[in-house]
Design an enzyme around this catalytic site. Structure first.
Site: not given
Ligand code: APR
Length: 250
Positions: A100-101, A116, A124, A145, A148, A187, A211, A213
């Site tokens: 959302v950034d 999202h 509202c 709002c 309403c 993730s 990623n 991880e």
């Molecule tokens: N480059 C690529 N991936 C990265 C980096 C990087 N430099 N740093 C971290 N990550 C990976 C992490 O390993 C992790 O798997 O980004 C992922 C972030 O995962 P989350 O924090 O779970 O974020 P996200 O997957 O966007 O969450 C989905 O969950 O809480 C809700 O609305 C929220 O949009 C969000 C949604």
């Protein structure tokens, strides 16, 4: 692996990407579930739900004002710019984001689907009317709002809420048409966004994951790079540019 991916992309015309908080990590925006993740400090139920807002709208606005402040000070990183450049290698490239950034819009990505919502947008809480973005929200005097009288809330999708139907429709349709689907910095735990890479793969797309991880997608991706998006994506764009020059532009 990078050259193989570049070969595949060079022979495709329709692409899509799904990004999560990880693509903004190198801009200094905290992820949700990482070691320093937002959800380590706060419990999602306390802040990112309608129940939380109805119970303590001031606390929720304090959190969003803090996040808006944090995000207004950060800049896109090379990963955001590389995904903008990725558009040059496809006739159609859709950028689907869970973030959302607003950073994909800052770099000028053309077709951005914000699943999202967008942290700078307001609406509202009762009638859903989109309200002025530049409203400085005072948690002790939350504006209402004009239509309403409902309180102003951030126009982002909270836990338990439906995602915007039209955006979802476009996202799933574009995932199904993609020949290449790149999932970056997510993730892959939160539905329905986490289904998009699977839908693309099932429809025949080459699935690429970036990623540091492993995630539930790592074993089904055709290529899974244990890398930071701000490093890997620019490398991929460089290889693609070299091919584009070699092939006399595409
Ligand atoms: N480059 C690529 N991936 C990265 C980096 C990087 N430099 N740093 C971290 N990550 C990976 C992490 O390993 C992790 O798997 O980004 C992922 C972030 O995962 P989350 O924090 O779970 O974020 P996200 O997957 O966007 O969450 C989905 O969950 O809480 C809700 O609305 C929220 O949009 C969000 C949604």
């Amino acid at each position: 692996m990078l050259n193989q991916v570049a070969d595949i992309i060079s022979n495709c015309t329709v692409g899509a990407a799904l990004t999560g908080a990880g693509i903004s990590a190198e801009s200094g925006v905290p992820t949700f579930r990482g070691q320093q993740g937002l959800w380590k400090k706060f419990r999602p139920e306390q802040l990112a739900t309608m129940e939380a807002f109805l119970a303590s709208p001031d606390v929720v606005w304090e959190w969003y004002n803090w996040r808006r402040e944090l995000i207004s000070d950060v800049s896109p990183n090379p990963g955001h710019y590389a995904l903008k450049e990725m558009e040059d290698f496809f006739s159609k490239f859709t950028l689907i984001t869970q973030n959302v950034d607003n950073l994909h819009r800052v770099v000028g990505s053309s077709r951005v689907l914000e699943l999202h919502g967008n942290i700078y947008h307001n609406k509202c809480v009762d009638c859903g009317l989109a309200l002025a973005e530049d409203l400085e929200i005072d948690p002790s005097a939350i504006p209402v709002c004009g239509k309403c009288g409902g309180q102003v809330r951030p126009d982002v999708v909270w836990f338990g809420e439906m995602l915007p139907g039209d955006v979802m429709e476009f996202a799933f349709a574009d995932a199904e048409k993609a020949e290449v689907f790149i999932t970056v910095g997510t993730s892959a735990l939160v539905q329905p966004a986490a289904s998009l890479p699977l839908v693309a793969k099932r429809a025949g797309a080459t699935l690429i994951e970036i990623n540091p991880e492993r995630t539930p997608l790592s074993d089904i991706a055709d290529f899974s790079f244990r890398a930071k998006s701000g490093e890997l994506l620019p490398q991929l764009v460089t290889v693609l540019r070299e091919r584009q020059k070699g092939a006399g532009g595409k």
